[in-house]
Design an enzyme around this catalytic site. Sequence first.
Site, PDB file in Angstrom:
ATOM      1  N   HIS A  82      12.820 124.838 -68.843  1.00 42.86           N
ATOM      2  CA  HIS A  82      11.369 124.679 -68.873  1.00 42.86           C
ATOM      3  C   HIS A  82      10.739 125.945 -68.312  1.00 42.86           C
ATOM      4  O   HIS A  82      11.171 126.440 -67.275  1.00 42.86           O
ATOM      5  CB  HIS A  82      10.944 123.477 -68.033  1.00 42.86           C
ATOM      6  CG  HIS A  82       9.456 123.308 -67.990  1.00 42.86           C
ATOM      7  ND1 HIS A  82       8.761 122.703 -69.015  1.00 42.86           N
ATOM      8  CD2 HIS A  82       8.536 123.703 -67.084  1.00 42.86           C
ATOM      9  CE1 HIS A  82       7.468 122.717 -68.723  1.00 42.86           C
ATOM     10  NE2 HIS A  82       7.306 123.319 -67.548  1.00 42.86           N
ATOM     11  N   ASP A 161       1.163 110.625 -65.935  1.00 37.86           N
ATOM     12  CA  ASP A 161       0.880 112.051 -65.730  1.00 37.86           C
ATOM     13  C   ASP A 161      -0.266 112.506 -66.624  1.00 37.86           C
ATOM     14  O   ASP A 161      -1.140 113.268 -66.205  1.00 37.86           O
ATOM     15  CB  ASP A 161       2.137 112.889 -65.998  1.00 37.86           C
ATOM     16  CG  ASP A 161       1.816 114.376 -65.973  1.00 37.86           C
ATOM     17  OD1 ASP A 161       1.440 114.870 -64.889  1.00 37.86           O
ATOM     18  OD2 ASP A 161       1.889 115.035 -67.028  1.00 37.86           O
ATOM     19  N   ARG A 168      -7.239 115.568 -62.797  1.00 37.14           N
ATOM     20  CA  ARG A 168      -7.076 116.790 -61.977  1.00 37.14           C
ATOM     21  C   ARG A 168      -7.846 117.955 -62.582  1.00 37.14           C
ATOM     22  O   ARG A 168      -8.434 118.768 -61.869  1.00 37.14           O
ATOM     23  CB  ARG A 168      -5.588 117.156 -61.865  1.00 37.14           C
ATOM     24  CG  ARG A 168      -4.809 116.229 -60.945  1.00 37.14           C
ATOM     25  CD  ARG A 168      -3.307 116.432 -61.123  1.00 37.14           C
ATOM     26  NE  ARG A 168      -2.887 117.795 -60.870  1.00 37.14           N
ATOM     27  CZ  ARG A 168      -1.792 118.367 -61.399  1.00 37.14           C
ATOM     28  NH1 ARG A 168      -1.003 117.690 -62.206  1.00 37.14           N
ATOM     29  NH2 ARG A 168      -1.486 119.613 -61.120  1.00 37.14           N
ATOM     30  N   SER A 183       4.297 116.629 -61.742  1.00 37.46           N
ATOM     31  CA  SER A 183       3.840 116.516 -63.129  1.00 37.46           C
ATOM     32  C   SER A 183       4.892 117.092 -64.088  1.00 37.46           C
ATOM     33  O   SER A 183       5.301 116.433 -65.055  1.00 37.46           O
ATOM     34  CB  SER A 183       2.506 117.261 -63.261  1.00 37.46           C
ATOM     35  OG  SER A 183       2.186 117.490 -64.596  1.00 37.46           O
ATOM     36  N   LYS A 187       8.044 114.795 -66.648  1.00 37.01           N
ATOM     37  CA  LYS A 187       8.311 114.915 -68.084  1.00 37.01           C
ATOM     38  C   LYS A 187       9.740 115.409 -68.347  1.00 37.01           C
ATOM     39  O   LYS A 187      10.400 114.963 -69.279  1.00 37.01           O
ATOM     40  CB  LYS A 187       7.279 115.844 -68.714  1.00 37.01           C
ATOM     41  CG  LYS A 187       5.901 115.188 -68.747  1.00 37.01           C
ATOM     42  CD  LYS A 187       4.765 116.136 -69.064  1.00 37.01           C
ATOM     43  CE  LYS A 187       4.412 117.004 -67.901  1.00 37.01           C
ATOM     44  NZ  LYS A 187       3.131 117.671 -67.941  1.00 37.01           N
TER      45      LYS A 187
END
Length: 431
Positions: A82, A161, A168, A183, A187
């Site tokens: 990621h 989320d 947010r 967050s 995922k």
Amino acid sequence: MRATDIIEKKRDGYPLSKDEISFMINGYTKNLIPDYQMSAFLMAVFFKGMTDEEATHLALLMRDSGDVVNLDSIKGIKVDKHSTGGVGDKVTLVLAPLVSYLGAKVAKMSGRGLGHTGGTLDKLESIPGYKIEIGLNEFKEQVNKIGLAVIGQTGDVAPADKKIYALRDVTATVDSIPLIAASIMSKKLASGSDAICLDVKFGNGAFMKTVEDATKLATLMVNIGNLSGKKMRAVLTNMNEPLGHKIGNGLEVYEAIETLKGKGPEDLNIVTSVISGHLLTLAGITKTYEEGYDISLKTLKDGKALPKLIEMVEAQGGDISYVKDPEKLIEGTKKVEIKATNSGYIESIDALAIGHAAMILGAGRATKEDSVDLKVGLDLRLKIGDKVNVGDTIAIIYHHDKGVVEASKILEKAISIGNKKVAFKLIEKVI
Ligand code: URA
């Protein structure tokens, strides 16, 4: 339990129990807690932070608010990566075929780009026919058969989320390290891989501007992953200039293909091989990181992983003639060259501004609803530390008439030429 008591406890700096965090998250997801109380809670977290344990509970509760993918039917170790988002970041397009060629299984769900950062799905869609929406069973079958698949998220992943992130975004509580870490990890943990390498970017083109903040974020995400039973690594990479030369969807696929042929830019070769080296080690395919790094770099340079990309594109319905002849990815796009007006060395490149220039040309979206032009973008011919003479081409703008004047102005300001040859440290540290 009452939301006010939990908000007050966090406001006063006390750690919350799993049940208290669950009360807030589940209550908010089910519309039992109103926006104003959740906003106050998020602001309390913003100022008082969270322990690793609290952030882990938060990540797991958000993960469990939706579908959690089970990849057990895929044989072998499933690896994932990621990136926290950068400019010109096409690492997934190179890494997925590379680690798959070297024996790991890649069952990857990617996202779209927003703002100055790009997204892998948009990039892959510049190959006509490439299907990003395939069913979960078909996805797993493809990984079992050819070792890799890159698709969009299937099902309803971490809906808590999604709802909290939207809040947010409008309450100035995005920039909180525990909230970002939970967050992202909610995922990642929902997508089912065994080993994850995070590419945490720092610098002017990244979410985290400093090495210190990137270190905190990376450490917390690694801890959350480890506490949830995943094999984790994070690499801090420098986003004080775009990665590689090309920015924009089709252009980045073009550069990824060139890299898989052994003709890639050095920084992209290195970042990809570092992440690959860690994933191969976490997966037990190589004994040491050094061995993993060396074999990854050699495989790239020898062009051996390109057939894996072709296999994946073919399996997902894409036109492989675009991989074989990547000029087709930018066919018909107009070009304008930006020339250097003085001599010296490239001293700095404002990656954030470059990302915005590409967006203005149509390569990125300002809001989730915008569409993108897959053939436009930028090709930065020079990198920090390169020598430059008056009249040299420093960048090429690929365009369809939209935004060219504005993008040229941004580019001229974003790239500064000076007398000093400055060094650029690409990989800061590994966590
Ligand atoms: N990306 C995410 O997915 N979540 C954040 O909070 C920030 C960046």
